[in-house]
Scaffold this motif. Structure first.
Motif, PDB file in Angstrom:
ATOM      1  N   GLY A   3       0.816  -1.204   0.000  1.00 45.47           N
ATOM      2  CA  GLY A   3       0.000   0.000   0.000  1.00 45.47           C
ATOM      3  C   GLY A   3       0.845   1.248   0.000  1.00 45.47           C
ATOM      4  O   GLY A   3       2.075   1.196   0.065  1.00 45.47           O
ATOM      5  N   GLY A   4       0.180   2.400  -0.066  1.00 51.53           N
ATOM      6  CA  GLY A   4       0.894   3.655  -0.044  1.00 51.53           C
ATOM      7  C   GLY A   4       0.152   4.713  -0.828  1.00 51.53           C
ATOM      8  O   GLY A   4      -0.970   4.492  -1.278  1.00 51.53           O
ATOM      9  N   PRO A   5       0.776   5.868  -0.997  1.00 51.07           N
ATOM     10  CA  PRO A   5       0.156   6.944  -1.755  1.00 51.07           C
ATOM     11  C   PRO A   5       0.406   6.774  -3.260  1.00 51.07           C
ATOM     12  O   PRO A   5       1.459   6.282  -3.674  1.00 51.07           O
ATOM     13  N   VAL A   6      -0.563   7.182  -4.031  1.00 52.91           N
ATOM     14  CA  VAL A   6      -0.434   7.103  -5.490  1.00 52.91           C
ATOM     15  C   VAL A   6      -1.358   8.160  -6.095  1.00 52.91           C
ATOM     16  O   VAL A   6      -2.383   8.509  -5.496  1.00 52.91           O
ATOM     17  N   GLN A   7      -0.980   8.647  -7.248  1.00 50.78           N
ATOM     18  CA  GLN A   7      -1.834   9.614  -7.934  1.00 50.78           C
ATOM     19  C   GLN A   7      -2.917   8.899  -8.737  1.00 50.78           C
ATOM     20  O   GLN A   7      -2.733   7.756  -9.168  1.00 50.78           O
ATOM     21  N   LYS A  51      -8.484   5.331  -8.677  1.00 54.54           N
ATOM     22  CA  LYS A  51      -9.333   6.507  -8.547  1.00 54.54           C
ATOM     23  C   LYS A  51      -9.368   6.933  -7.080  1.00 54.54           C
ATOM     24  O   LYS A  51      -9.069   6.137  -6.181  1.00 54.54           O
ATOM     25  N   SER A  52      -9.778   8.164  -6.863  1.00 56.52           N
ATOM     26  CA  SER A  52      -9.823   8.661  -5.484  1.00 56.52           C
ATOM     27  C   SER A  52     -10.753   7.815  -4.622  1.00 56.52           C
ATOM     28  O   SER A  52     -10.494   7.629  -3.422  1.00 56.52           O
ATOM     29  N   GLU A  53     -11.778   7.264  -5.228  1.00 53.10           N
ATOM     30  CA  GLU A  53     -12.714   6.443  -4.456  1.00 53.10           C
ATOM     31  C   GLU A  53     -12.150   5.081  -4.080  1.00 53.10           C
ATOM     32  O   GLU A  53     -12.781   4.331  -3.335  1.00 53.10           O
ATOM     33  N   ASP A  54     -10.973   4.765  -4.562  1.00 50.97           N
ATOM     34  CA  ASP A  54     -10.293   3.536  -4.148  1.00 50.97           C
ATOM     35  C   ASP A  54      -9.522   3.731  -2.843  1.00 50.97           C
ATOM     36  O   ASP A  54      -9.002   2.764  -2.285  1.00 50.97           O
ATOM     37  N   THR A  61      -3.556  -2.498   5.013  1.00 48.13           N
ATOM     38  CA  THR A  61      -2.563  -1.613   4.408  1.00 48.13           C
ATOM     39  C   THR A  61      -3.306  -0.467   3.743  1.00 48.13           C
ATOM     40  O   THR A  61      -4.312  -0.663   3.053  1.00 48.13           O
ATOM     41  N   LEU A  62      -2.837   0.753   3.978  1.00 45.50           N
ATOM     42  CA  LEU A  62      -3.542   1.944   3.517  1.00 45.50           C
ATOM     43  C   LEU A  62      -3.158   2.283   2.078  1.00 45.50           C
ATOM     44  O   LEU A  62      -1.975   2.374   1.743  1.00 45.50           O
ATOM     45  N   VAL A  63      -4.166   2.492   1.280  1.00 44.08           N
ATOM     46  CA  VAL A  63      -3.993   2.974  -0.086  1.00 44.08           C
ATOM     47  C   VAL A  63      -4.630   4.351  -0.171  1.00 44.08           C
ATOM     48  O   VAL A  63      -5.817   4.507   0.124  1.00 44.08           O
ATOM     49  N   THR A  64      -3.832   5.335  -0.568  1.00 43.36           N
ATOM     50  CA  THR A  64      -4.332   6.709  -0.668  1.00 43.36           C
ATOM     51  C   THR A  64      -4.138   7.186  -2.093  1.00 43.36           C
ATOM     52  O   THR A  64      -3.008   7.288  -2.578  1.00 43.36           O
ATOM     53  N   VAL A  65      -5.250   7.488  -2.763  1.00 43.01           N
ATOM     54  CA  VAL A  65      -5.202   7.941  -4.149  1.00 43.01           C
ATOM     55  C   VAL A  65      -5.539   9.420  -4.189  1.00 43.01           C
ATOM     56  O   VAL A  65      -6.612   9.833  -3.754  1.00 43.01           O
ATOM     57  N   SER A  66      -4.610  10.206  -4.694  1.00 42.66           N
ATOM     58  CA  SER A  66      -4.814  11.647  -4.765  1.00 42.66           C
ATOM     59  C   SER A  66      -5.106  12.056  -6.205  1.00 42.66           C
ATOM     60  O   SER A  66      -4.529  11.526  -7.154  1.00 42.66           O
ATOM     61  N   SER A  67      -5.999  13.004  -6.315  1.00 42.34           N
ATOM     62  CA  SER A  67      -6.388  13.453  -7.668  1.00 42.34           C
ATOM     63  C   SER A  67      -5.614  14.694  -8.067  1.00 42.34           C
ATOM     64  O   SER A  67      -4.888  15.285  -7.276  1.00 42.34           O
TER      65      SER A  67
END
Length: 120
Positions: free
Chosen positions: A8-12, A86-89, A114-120
């Motif tokens: 997991g982690g941050p992703v655009q 997508k951000s909603e993920d 595990t945290l998944v953060t999707v930024s728009s």
């Protein structure tokens, strides 16, 4: 059984991530493994699952065509390839397994999330 999740982690938005979950312990058999997710303020929901004996897969409608779940039988490991995020993920993703672990009967097991953060 212990379920060790990673990836997991941050992703655009539009990007990809791959989650892994390895099951370990005195495993007699694994019936199925999969991923659930829980977004803030929402209930935990099934994302994708795979049956170990048949390889049959199932997906939640919002992720069909974008996410793919696969398995490695020898390693009791499942992978979730997430594309076109997508951000909603954005959510905490939990690994799940239904397994028989000596000396217990078949039961459900959960990983730590595990945290998944999707930024728009």
């Amino acid at each position: 059984v212990q379920l060790q999740a990673s990836g997991g982690g941050p992703v655009q938005a539009g990007g990809s991530l791959r989650l892994s979950c390895a099951a370990s312990g005195r495993i007699y058999s694994v019936d199925d493994m999969g991923w659930y997710r829980q977004a803030p303020g929402k209930e935990r929901e099934l994302v994708a699952a795979i049956e170990f004996s048949s390889g049959l897969t199932s997906y939640a409608n919002p992720v069909k065509g974008r996410f793919t779940i696969t398995k490695d039988d020898a390693k009791n490991t499942v992978y979730l390839q997430m594309n076109d995020l997508k951000s909603e993920d954005t959510a905490v993703y939990y690994c799940h397994a239904e397994a028989v672990v000596i000396p217990f009967p078949r039961k459900d097991y959960w990983g730590q999330g595990t945290l998944v953060t999707v930024s728009s």
